[in-house]
Design a protein around this motif. Structure first.
Motif, PDB file in Angstrom:
ATOM      1  N   ILE A 142      -2.130   5.571   5.841  1.00 24.92           N
ATOM      2  CA  ILE A 142      -1.831   4.624   4.765  1.00 24.92           C
ATOM      3  C   ILE A 142      -1.135   3.387   5.339  1.00 24.92           C
ATOM      4  O   ILE A 142      -1.420   2.253   4.947  1.00 24.92           O
ATOM      5  CB  ILE A 142      -0.947   5.289   3.694  1.00 24.92           C
ATOM      6  CG1 ILE A 142      -1.541   6.637   3.267  1.00 24.92           C
ATOM      7  CG2 ILE A 142      -0.769   4.359   2.505  1.00 24.92           C
ATOM      8  CD1 ILE A 142      -2.967   6.570   2.769  1.00 24.92           C
ATOM      9  N   VAL A 165       0.873  -1.169   0.000  1.00 22.94           N
ATOM     10  CA  VAL A 165       0.000   0.000   0.000  1.00 22.94           C
ATOM     11  C   VAL A 165       0.911   1.220   0.000  1.00 22.94           C
ATOM     12  O   VAL A 165       1.672   1.438   0.944  1.00 22.94           O
ATOM     13  CB  VAL A 165      -0.936   0.024   1.224  1.00 22.94           C
ATOM     14  CG1 VAL A 165      -1.849   1.243   1.170  1.00 22.94           C
ATOM     15  CG2 VAL A 165      -1.755  -1.262   1.302  1.00 22.94           C
ATOM     16  N   ALA A 192       1.885   5.339  -0.414  1.00 22.44           N
ATOM     17  CA  ALA A 192       1.434   6.715  -0.183  1.00 22.44           C
ATOM     18  C   ALA A 192       2.030   7.638  -1.230  1.00 22.44           C
ATOM     19  O   ALA A 192       3.223   7.562  -1.536  1.00 22.44           O
ATOM     20  CB  ALA A 192       1.850   7.171   1.213  1.00 22.44           C
ATOM     21  N   VAL A 199      -8.594  10.482  -0.572  1.00 23.44           N
ATOM     22  CA  VAL A 199      -7.822   9.413   0.070  1.00 23.44           C
ATOM     23  C   VAL A 199      -8.032   9.402   1.578  1.00 23.44           C
ATOM     24  O   VAL A 199      -8.226   8.341   2.186  1.00 23.44           O
ATOM     25  CB  VAL A 199      -6.315   9.571  -0.259  1.00 23.44           C
ATOM     26  CG1 VAL A 199      -5.474   8.643   0.601  1.00 23.44           C
ATOM     27  CG2 VAL A 199      -6.065   9.283  -1.726  1.00 23.44           C
ATOM     28  N   VAL A 226      -1.669  12.307  -0.235  1.00 29.64           N
ATOM     29  CA  VAL A 226      -2.072  12.116   1.171  1.00 29.64           C
ATOM     30  C   VAL A 226      -1.998  13.420   1.945  1.00 29.64           C
ATOM     31  O   VAL A 226      -2.535  13.511   3.054  1.00 29.64           O
ATOM     32  CB  VAL A 226      -1.234  11.021   1.869  1.00 29.64           C
ATOM     33  CG1 VAL A 226      -1.320   9.714   1.113  1.00 29.64           C
ATOM     34  CG2 VAL A 226       0.215  11.453   2.065  1.00 29.64           C
ATOM     35  N   VAL A 257      -9.643   5.849   2.763  1.00 30.32           N
ATOM     36  CA  VAL A 257      -8.729   4.859   3.332  1.00 30.32           C
ATOM     37  C   VAL A 257      -9.089   4.478   4.775  1.00 30.32           C
ATOM     38  O   VAL A 257      -9.100   3.287   5.109  1.00 30.32           O
ATOM     39  CB  VAL A 257      -7.262   5.335   3.228  1.00 30.32           C
ATOM     40  CG1 VAL A 257      -6.326   4.452   4.036  1.00 30.32           C
ATOM     41  CG2 VAL A 257      -6.834   5.352   1.767  1.00 30.32           C
ATOM     42  N   ILE A 262      -6.500   4.876  -5.593  1.00 30.83           N
ATOM     43  CA  ILE A 262      -7.438   5.774  -4.904  1.00 30.83           C
ATOM     44  C   ILE A 262      -6.968   7.191  -5.165  1.00 30.83           C
ATOM     45  O   ILE A 262      -5.887   7.598  -4.739  1.00 30.83           O
ATOM     46  CB  ILE A 262      -7.470   5.490  -3.395  1.00 30.83           C
ATOM     47  CG1 ILE A 262      -7.767   4.006  -3.133  1.00 30.83           C
ATOM     48  CG2 ILE A 262      -8.504   6.371  -2.702  1.00 30.83           C
ATOM     49  CD1 ILE A 262      -7.482   3.565  -1.705  1.00 30.83           C
ATOM     50  N   ASN A 263      -7.789   7.958  -5.889  1.00 25.74           N
ATOM     51  CA  ASN A 263      -7.383   9.304  -6.282  1.00 25.74           C
ATOM     52  C   ASN A 263      -8.622  10.136  -6.548  1.00 25.74           C
ATOM     53  O   ASN A 263      -9.592   9.643  -7.143  1.00 25.74           O
ATOM     54  CB  ASN A 263      -6.514   9.232  -7.543  1.00 25.74           C
ATOM     55  CG  ASN A 263      -5.646  10.463  -7.723  1.00 25.74           C
ATOM     56  OD1 ASN A 263      -6.145  11.565  -7.891  1.00 25.74           O
ATOM     57  ND2 ASN A 263      -4.334  10.249  -7.685  1.00 25.74           N
ATOM     58  N   CYS A 272      -2.269   5.095  -3.161  1.00 28.02           N
ATOM     59  CA  CYS A 272      -3.087   6.079  -2.446  1.00 28.02           C
ATOM     60  C   CYS A 272      -2.581   7.497  -2.730  1.00 28.02           C
ATOM     61  O   CYS A 272      -1.498   7.881  -2.277  1.00 28.02           O
ATOM     62  CB  CYS A 272      -3.030   5.818  -0.950  1.00 28.02           C
ATOM     63  SG  CYS A 272      -3.571   4.161  -0.462  1.00 28.02           S
ATOM     64  N   GLY A 273      -3.344   8.245  -3.491  1.00 27.81           N
ATOM     65  CA  GLY A 273      -2.955   9.626  -3.784  1.00 27.81           C
ATOM     66  C   GLY A 273      -1.732   9.715  -4.674  1.00 27.81           C
ATOM     67  O   GLY A 273      -0.952  10.658  -4.570  1.00 27.81           O
ATOM     68  N   VAL A 311      -1.851  -1.167  -3.869  1.00 30.89           N
ATOM     69  CA  VAL A 311      -2.832  -0.115  -3.618  1.00 30.89           C
ATOM     70  C   VAL A 311      -2.107   1.223  -3.650  1.00 30.89           C
ATOM     71  O   VAL A 311      -1.237   1.493  -2.820  1.00 30.89           O
ATOM     72  CB  VAL A 311      -3.537  -0.303  -2.255  1.00 30.89           C
ATOM     73  CG1 VAL A 311      -4.624   0.749  -2.075  1.00 30.89           C
ATOM     74  CG2 VAL A 311      -4.132  -1.711  -2.152  1.00 30.89           C
TER      75      VAL A 311
END
Length: 305
Positions: free
Chosen positions: A207, A192, A194, A292, A198, A296, A272-273, A251-252, A249
């Motif tokens: 995260i 996952v 970042a 995010v 974030v 999250v 994820i955005n 994230c951002g 994953v």
């Protein structure tokens, strides 16, 4: 149009990046020939001419000798383009070849549009199209930017290359192992990561909590590492680690080509955005368009049950 592709060979093995060179030449619509400084057993799966020089005699890397070998292949093939991967090998050897040929060089190509080469600018936030001003040019391609549609195959036509005078002031002695990282993302089944999206350093913990809930490791994009939010050992990308988890994953993370090159072998990608048009969406199996820092924590809570 003809392209001479310079293979990479390390510790007795042909590197997979060789086939990215073939994919680039196919996109260019060019006839192809290759140069391998290695051994016959490592010859690429390719139905075409491969100029083979013995790495046992000139070292797996020797800038003086390798330049002369490439120039000999250029003299025989008379290519329009001499193409390297944008790696430590390409960084060092390509400009030497370009200078010897008095040819222009275009570095870190990530695409081809209307016959022009695309390179990144503004820290990979934008792209610009460029063309060489010289009739012959030396090119380097960004790792991960070009991929063959299928598995490589073929029987190369090997042609031996050797130098009459193989003297050099440089001697190849081997490789130095990198410092051991506090986390080996290459072995992780779940990562996952970042990204700058974030928001701030304190949010990285959110995260990391999701990574823990999924039984995985925390990764990061280069901007997050450069900002000092996460240690470099967690960085994924061309200047970090190349990974191939079962689940990745993001994230951002917007999806700069340098980051995508490091995680392109992931089995399943969730991004994820809040930007539905972020480049990461082009490679994601699932794109979650959301903030995010709202999504999250909710996902982590579900996974922890």
């Amino acid at each position: 149009m003809k392209a001479l592709l310079i293979c990479e060979y390390r510790e007795g093995k042909l590197l997979d990046s060789t086939y990215e060179l073939l994919a680039f030449a196919d996109r260019l619509g060019a006839d192809k020939a290759m140069v391998l400084i290695g051994n016959e057993a490592a010859a690429p799966g390719f139905d075409g001419k491969v100029y083979l020089a013995d790495a046992g005699k000139c070292g797996e890397y020797n800038p003086d000798l390798h330049k002369q070998i490439v120039l000999e292949a250029v003299a025989r093939e008379n290519p329009d383009y001499i193409v390297f991967v944008h790696s430590s090998y390409g960084w060092d050897l390509a400009p030497r070849v370009a200078a010897a040929l008095r040819a222009g060089q275009i570095s870190e190509i990530v695409g081809i549009v209307d016959g022009k080469f695309e390179v990144t600018c503004c820290n990979a936030k934008m792209r610009r199209s460029v063309v060489p001003k010289t009739a012959r040019a030396v090119l380097t391609i960004q790792a991960g930017a070009f991929s063959l549609a299928g598995e490589p195959h073929g029987t190369p036509q090997l042609e031996q290359l050797s130098l009459a005078e193989a003297a050099s002031g440089v001697e190849f002695v081997g490789y130095e192992a990198a410092e051991k990282k506090d986390v080996d993302l290459a072995k992780a089944e779940v990562i996952v990561s970042a990204g700058r999206g974030v928001g701030k350093k304190d949010n990285v913990a959110v995260i990391a909590a999701l990574a823990k809930a999924l039984g995985g490791e925390l990764g990061a994009s280069r901007p997050v590492v450069d900002a000092g939010w996460v240690e470099h050992s967690h960085q994924v990308g061309t200047t970090g680690q190349s990974v191939s988890p079962k689940l990745y994953v993001a994230c951002g993370i917007s999806g700069a080509i340098q980051h995508l090159a490091g995680m392109k072998k992931s089995d399943f990608v969730v991004a994820i955005n809040k930007d539905k048009d972020a480049p990461i969406g082009e490679v994601a199996d699932v794109l979650v368009v959301a903030d995010v820092m709202q999504f999250v924590p909710a996902l982590t809570a579900k996974c922890a049950r």
